[in-house]
Design an enzyme around this catalytic site. Structure first.
Site, PDB file in Angstrom:
ATOM      1  N   TRP A 112      -3.550  -2.455  -1.312  1.00 57.92           N
ATOM      2  CA  TRP A 112      -2.738  -4.372  -2.105  1.00 57.92           C
ATOM      3  C   TRP A 112      -3.676  -4.871  -0.573  1.00 57.92           C
ATOM      4  O   TRP A 112      -3.599  -4.587   0.666  1.00 57.92           O
ATOM      5  CB  TRP A 112      -1.123  -4.502  -1.931  1.00 57.92           C
ATOM      6  CG  TRP A 112      -1.073  -5.693  -1.354  1.00 57.92           C
ATOM      7  CD1 TRP A 112      -0.911  -6.533  -2.894  1.00 57.92           C
ATOM      8  CD2 TRP A 112      -0.871  -6.867  -0.571  1.00 57.92           C
ATOM      9  NE1 TRP A 112      -0.090  -8.181  -2.869  1.00 57.92           N
ATOM     10  CE2 TRP A 112      -0.458  -7.964  -1.255  1.00 57.92           C
ATOM     11  CE3 TRP A 112      -1.552  -6.499   0.385  1.00 57.92           C
ATOM     12  CZ2 TRP A 112      -0.124  -9.410  -0.885  1.00 57.92           C
ATOM     13  CZ3 TRP A 112      -0.771  -8.163   1.198  1.00 57.92           C
ATOM     14  CH2 TRP A 112      -0.816  -9.137   0.496  1.00 57.92           C
TER      15      TRP A 112
ATOM     16  N   LYS B 257      10.923 -16.492  -9.260  1.00 57.97           N
ATOM     17  CA  LYS B 257      10.826 -15.774 -10.661  1.00 57.97           C
ATOM     18  C   LYS B 257       9.187 -16.387 -11.143  1.00 57.97           C
ATOM     19  O   LYS B 257       8.902 -15.453 -12.217  1.00 57.97           O
ATOM     20  CB  LYS B 257      11.988 -15.292 -11.707  1.00 57.97           C
ATOM     21  CG  LYS B 257      13.185 -14.431 -10.774  1.00 57.97           C
ATOM     22  CD  LYS B 257      12.762 -13.062 -11.110  1.00 57.97           C
ATOM     23  CE  LYS B 257      12.473 -12.908  -9.216  1.00 57.97           C
ATOM     24  NZ  LYS B 257      12.798 -12.602  -7.793  1.00 57.97           N
TER      25      LYS B 257
ATOM     26  N   HIS C 225      12.552 -39.612  -5.466  1.00 55.73           N
ATOM     27  CA  HIS C 225      11.932 -40.004  -3.377  1.00 55.73           C
ATOM     28  C   HIS C 225      10.506 -39.676  -4.021  1.00 55.73           C
ATOM     29  O   HIS C 225       9.849 -39.353  -2.703  1.00 55.73           O
ATOM     30  CB  HIS C 225      12.564 -39.235  -2.780  1.00 55.73           C
ATOM     31  CG  HIS C 225      13.839 -39.839  -2.538  1.00 55.73           C
ATOM     32  ND1 HIS C 225      14.243 -41.324  -1.732  1.00 55.73           N
ATOM     33  CD2 HIS C 225      15.695 -38.890  -2.095  1.00 55.73           C
ATOM     34  CE1 HIS C 225      15.785 -41.274  -2.257  1.00 55.73           C
ATOM     35  NE2 HIS C 225      15.982 -40.175  -2.406  1.00 55.73           N
TER      36      HIS C 225
ATOM     37  N   CYS D 161       0.412  -1.112  -0.133  1.00 52.69           N
ATOM     38  CA  CYS D 161      -0.086   0.472  -0.014  1.00 52.69           C
ATOM     39  C   CYS D 161       1.185   1.136  -0.493  1.00 52.69           C
ATOM     40  O   CYS D 161       1.596   1.009  -0.042  1.00 52.69           O
ATOM     41  CB  CYS D 161      -1.036  -0.176   1.108  1.00 52.69           C
ATOM     42  SG  CYS D 161      -2.060  -1.340   1.120  1.00 52.69           S
TER      43      CYS D 161
ATOM     44  N   GLU E 118       5.976 -16.319 -10.024  1.00 50.40           N
ATOM     45  CA  GLU E 118       5.811 -14.781 -10.121  1.00 50.40           C
ATOM     46  C   GLU E 118       5.180 -14.453 -11.131  1.00 50.40           C
ATOM     47  O   GLU E 118       4.025 -13.604 -10.093  1.00 50.40           O
ATOM     48  CB  GLU E 118       6.669 -14.595  -9.332  1.00 50.40           C
ATOM     49  CG  GLU E 118       6.838 -12.560  -8.554  1.00 50.40           C
ATOM     50  CD  GLU E 118       8.416 -11.977  -7.817  1.00 50.40           C
ATOM     51  OE1 GLU E 118       8.019 -11.042  -6.968  1.00 50.40           O
ATOM     52  OE2 GLU E 118       9.275 -13.182  -8.474  1.00 50.40           O
TER      53      GLU E 118
ATOM     54  N   ARG F 159       3.745  -0.146  -4.798  1.00 50.68           N
ATOM     55  CA  ARG F 159       3.392  -1.098  -3.579  1.00 50.68           C
ATOM     56  C   ARG F 159       2.385  -1.343  -3.365  1.00 50.68           C
ATOM     57  O   ARG F 159       2.364  -2.269  -2.116  1.00 50.68           O
ATOM     58  CB  ARG F 159       3.790   0.488  -2.465  1.00 50.68           C
ATOM     59  CG  ARG F 159       4.770   0.724  -2.642  1.00 50.68           C
ATOM     60  CD  ARG F 159       5.102   2.326  -1.662  1.00 50.68           C
ATOM     61  NE  ARG F 159       4.929   1.494   0.108  1.00 50.68           N
ATOM     62  CZ  ARG F 159       5.820   1.277   0.648  1.00 50.68           C
ATOM     63  NH1 ARG F 159       7.263   2.098  -0.005  1.00 50.68           N
ATOM     64  NH2 ARG F 159       6.085   0.839   1.487  1.00 50.68           N
TER      65      ARG F 159
ATOM     66  N   LYS G   7       4.750  -4.664  -4.165  1.00 53.12           N
ATOM     67  CA  LYS G   7       7.032  -4.396  -3.865  1.00 53.12           C
ATOM     68  C   LYS G   7       7.807  -4.522  -2.396  1.00 53.12           C
ATOM     69  O   LYS G   7       8.318  -5.530  -1.910  1.00 53.12           O
ATOM     70  CB  LYS G   7       7.322  -3.556  -4.925  1.00 53.12           C
ATOM     71  CG  LYS G   7       8.777  -2.775  -4.281  1.00 53.12           C
ATOM     72  CD  LYS G   7       8.710  -3.777  -5.523  1.00 53.12           C
ATOM     73  CE  LYS G   7      10.943  -4.200  -5.750  1.00 53.12           C
ATOM     74  NZ  LYS G   7      11.281  -5.538  -6.534  1.00 53.12           N
TER      75      LYS G   7
ATOM     76  N   GLU H 173      15.476 -20.113  -6.351  1.00 49.95           N
ATOM     77  CA  GLU H 173      14.923 -18.534  -7.425  1.00 49.95           C
ATOM     78  C   GLU H 173      14.010 -18.525  -8.425  1.00 49.95           C
ATOM     79  O   GLU H 173      13.487 -17.936  -8.679  1.00 49.95           O
ATOM     80  CB  GLU H 173      16.314 -17.897  -7.210  1.00 49.95           C
ATOM     81  CG  GLU H 173      16.668 -16.658  -7.963  1.00 49.95           C
ATOM     82  CD  GLU H 173      15.524 -15.248  -7.427  1.00 49.95           C
ATOM     83  OE1 GLU H 173      14.721 -15.809  -6.325  1.00 49.95           O
ATOM     84  OE2 GLU H 173      15.075 -14.909  -8.315  1.00 49.95           O
TER      85      GLU H 173
ATOM     86  N   ASN I 213      -1.529   2.725   5.807  1.00 52.72           N
ATOM     87  CA  ASN I 213      -1.107   1.070   5.280  1.00 52.72           C
ATOM     88  C   ASN I 213      -0.980   0.432   6.958  1.00 52.72           C
ATOM     89  O   ASN I 213      -0.145   0.508   7.003  1.00 52.72           O
ATOM     90  CB  ASN I 213      -0.062   1.359   4.772  1.00 52.72           C
ATOM     91  CG  ASN I 213       1.708   0.442   4.258  1.00 52.72           C
ATOM     92  OD1 ASN I 213       0.707  -0.502   4.863  1.00 52.72           O
ATOM     93  ND2 ASN I 213       2.282   0.805   4.124  1.00 52.72           N
ATOM     94  N   GLY I 214      -0.980  -1.378   6.773  1.00 56.05           N
ATOM     95  CA  GLY I 214      -1.272  -2.130   7.707  1.00 56.05           C
ATOM     96  C   GLY I 214      -1.957  -3.153   7.881  1.00 56.05           C
ATOM     97  O   GLY I 214      -2.550  -2.823   7.070  1.00 56.05           O
TER      98      GLY I 214
HETATM   99  C1  F6R Z   1      10.771 -11.714  -5.138  1.00 56.75           C
HETATM  100  C2  F6R Z   1      10.380 -10.718  -4.618  1.00 56.75           C
HETATM  101  C3  F6R Z   1      10.071 -10.697  -3.111  1.00 56.75           C
HETATM  102  C4  F6R Z   1      10.929 -10.972  -2.244  1.00 56.75           C
HETATM  103  C5  F6R Z   1      10.728 -10.573  -1.134  1.00 56.75           C
HETATM  104  C6  F6R Z   1      11.484  -9.755   0.053  1.00 56.75           C
HETATM  105  O1  F6R Z   1      10.929 -11.162  -6.326  1.00 56.75           O
HETATM  106  O2  F6R Z   1      10.504 -10.089  -5.125  1.00 56.75           O
HETATM  107  O3  F6R Z   1       9.750 -12.272  -2.571  1.00 56.75           O
HETATM  108  O4  F6R Z   1      12.767 -10.568  -2.415  1.00 56.75           O
HETATM  109  O5  F6R Z   1       9.203 -10.130  -0.577  1.00 56.75           O
HETATM  110  O6  F6R Z   1      11.408  -8.383   0.053  1.00 56.75           O
HETATM  111  P1  F6R Z   1      12.652  -7.297   0.322  1.00 56.75           P
HETATM  112  O7  F6R Z   1      14.318  -7.756  -0.036  1.00 56.75           O
HETATM  113  O8  F6R Z   1      12.144  -6.155   0.109  1.00 56.75           O
HETATM  114  O9  F6R Z   1      12.572  -7.547   2.087  1.00 56.75           O
END
Ligand code: F6R
Length: 607
Positions: A74, A485, A504, A2, A488, A28, A602, A481, A100-101
């Site tokens: 969000w 990606k 397994h 948010c 996501e 955000r 984000k 990772e 926000n929260g």
């Molecule tokens: C994936 C991604 C998220 C962040 C996670 C932590 O591409 O960006 O999984 O890595 O939300 O965010 P930060 O690094 O801001 O603590």
């Protein structure tokens, strides 16, 4: 999570400034947006589900007012609808609140308001705040807000507008960031510097538990009992150009291609060639303290957690200190034993991720030493830790982390090198690592140059509904990772597994419809990995193998992607890059919004 903005001045109209700020904060949260202004006839609210541009298109022609608040959402409570979008109002429409929260006792407060005859207009937790402020009998807006806050359990960064107090906004912070920006006869408020820096670089970060009154002339801060605190604004040095990001080709694509430059920045001035070591001044630890470390525990969330696993391997390999990574979101809830000789490392791009921040606070409460690997300067985690390493990746806007992740890996490499060289790592091995690190920006460039060649294979992967990403030891966090990606931004089911564990259980799922992306570096496990590839191929599973040219894959039917070799400890980051490119091209092929994937945001500032 948010985005919040606020503005109050004497000359400019609030709405265009608020919308501009919201556009900068949209990463955000982007399921709905809204603004409220203090018009001549009281508080006016415009809000709707969708993006900021939808709100902009729908804004009434005359929406005048020189004070206002805005929000990008969000969703936490209730779906993304017009009614659930912020700002929320009280019954009379005198109060508008953006938040926000999460308010943990919202259900009880909602029930109490309904019993008192209030008709609730949304499913949100935030609406209760508007009603509590509206129903308060305190004489001042600060008093009304303080009374309302006293009823809340949970986290908030919030801003309140009230028709009876047209000369001010009242804002408050508890667990969600809030920054006040000082202009010339005007004031700004935002949850993120990105929304402020175009207007002012004189800012004050509110602390948890603080309330502030914002008028066109300045701001005053208080504790919950309305006694004054002494917060003042200070000038911050920011690279304005870095915030003026060009989004024409999309943020993720640009940020992936910024990785060589970001890698150079995080290494700059931190490698000591002559002694084959690194120098991280911000750790605030002398050699004796560094030598006394018996364990390293890394905490992060999502991709930061996976790169933390890569970091733990680096530390074990180079410094021979037992190290592991754990999801910060789980850590605090298992009542962890905090050891005095353990170095805790919090890793975060935003520096705001609430789970990581709460883990840091738990460690410090129990007397542990915690350092941060953080990108955003001055962020909550950066301010909370005992020392740390700034990542200098530059602003990262795309929800999927790419360049920040690469700088995290390099930050861990520097840390591992420094820890190693005060222990058993020889000068020769230290020099080997320094040379390896120095070569990385150029090698990252070489991998990114493969981008066009990967389009076709990415499109093939995009056709599958379900995929495996597999790797072993150093390659496993790379696979995790890669799967992260891919899922996501393509919305395909992508599962990461240790290659050794396939037989397994999950091998049962392998079929021509389920491709596997395998990470097979040239290392001590190559033969074992190639064996597993045969097992997958024998079951008809299509294979994409991210590997080194030196690896002999025999007659395994696959599409191979060769990346340059680094020192074996540093290989994981180069193996990760093609997985970013595959996810990007697959999502683009599917016509998806790569920068703002559905359901995500984000900065994850709610638990
Ligand atoms: C994936 C991604 C998220 C962040 C996670 C932590 O591409 O960006 O999984 O890595 O939300 O965010 P930060 O690094 O801001 O603590």
């Amino acid at each position: 999570m948010c985005g919040i903005v606020g503005y109050i001045g004497t000359r400019q109209e609030a709405a265009p400034l608020l919308l501009e700020g919201l556009t900068r904060l949209e990463h955000r949260g982007y399921d709905s947006a809204g603004v409220a202004v203090m018009s001549a006839r009281g508080v006016r609210v415009a809000k709707r589900a969708g993006r900021v541009r939808d709100l902009q298109d729908a804004l009434p022609k005359r929406f005048a007012g020189k004070a206002g608040i805005g929000h990008t959402r969000w969703a936490t409570h209730g779906p993304a609808t017009d009614a659930n979008a912020h700002p929320h109002a009280d019954t009379k429409g005198d109060v508008a609140v953006v938040h926000n929260g999460i308010i943990d006792n919202a259900a009880a407060l909602r029930a109490e308001l309904v019993d008192a005859g209030v008709t609730l207009a949304s499913d949100t937790d935030t609406e209760v705040i508007a009603h509590l402020v509206g129903r308060s009998e305190a004489d001042t807006l600060e008093g009304k807000v303080a009374e309302a806050l006293a009823r809340l359990d949970g986290t908030y960064g919030l801003a309140v507008l009230h028709a009876d107090f047209p000369d001010r906004l009242v804002v408050a912070r508890n667990g969600s960031p809030l920054i006040v920006g000082v202009g010339d006869k005007e004031m700004h408020v935002a949850s993120d510097l990105a929304a402020l820096v175009r207007y002012t670089t004189t800012v004050a970060h509110l602390e948890d538990g603080e309330i502030a009154t914002i008028t066109a002339a300045g701001f005053t801060t208080y504790r919950a009992d309305l006694t004054h605190t002494s917060r003042t604004a200070a000038h911050i040095d920011v690279d304005l150009a870095a915030y003026d990001v060009d989004s024409r080709d999309g943020h993720m694509l640009r940020e992936m291609h910024e990785q060589p430059a970001a890698a150079e920045r995080v290494l700059r001035g931190r490698l000591v060639e002559r002694f084959g070591t690194a120098h991280l001044g911000g750790l605030n630890m002398d050699v004796r303290e560094t030598r006394a470390i018996q364990r390293v525990k890394i905490l992060g969330c999502g991709s930061a957690y996976y790169v933390g696993q890569m970091g733990a391997s680096l530390i074990e390999e180079l410094a021979r200190i037992p190290a592991d990574a754990e999801a910060a979101s789980e850590f605090r809830y298992r009542d962890p034993v905090i050891e005095p000789d353990t170095l805790y490392v919090a890793v975060s791009q935003s520096g705001e991720t609430i789970d990581t921040l709460l883990a840091v606070q738990e460690i410090r409460r129990k007397g542990g030493r915690v350092i941060g690997l953080v990108n955003v300067v001055g962020s909550a985690i950066a301010r909370e830790v005992d020392g740390g390493v700034y990542l200098h990746a530059g602003p990262e806007v795309a929800v999927a982390s790419t360049k920040a992740l690469t700088t995290m890996f390099l930050g861990f490499s520097l840390l591992a090198l420094q820890l190693g060289r005060v222990r058993y790592l020889s000068v020769a091995d230290g020099k080997r690592m320094v040379a390896g690190l120095q070569a990385l920006p150029e090698q990252i460039e070489q991998v990114l140059a493969l981008s066009d060649e990967l389009v076709e294979v990415a499109e093939q992967l995009a056709a599958a509904q379900s995929l495996f990403f597999v790797g072993r030891v150093r390659g496993f966090p790379v696979a995790r990772e890669g799967a992260q990606k891919f899922k996501e931004i393509t919305y395909r089911h992508a599962e990461a597994y240790q290659t050794s564990e396939l037989k397994h259980g999950p091998l049962a799922l392998i079929s021509p419809a389920v491709p596997t992306v395998a990470v097979v570096p040239h290392d001590e496990l190559t033969d074992r990995n190639v064996g597993a590839l045969h097992e997958i191929a024998a079951r008809g599973g299509p294979l994409v193998v991210v590997t080194h040219a030196e690896v002999d894959l025999g007659d395994v039917p696959c599409r191979r992607i060769d990346v340059p070799r680094s020192e074996r400890e540093l290989d994981p980051i180069l193996l990760t890059l093609p997985l970013q490119l595959l996810a990007f091209h697959a999502a683009t092929h599917l016509g998806l919004d790569v920068d703002k994937p559905r359901n995500l945001a984000k900065s994850v500032t709610v638990e």
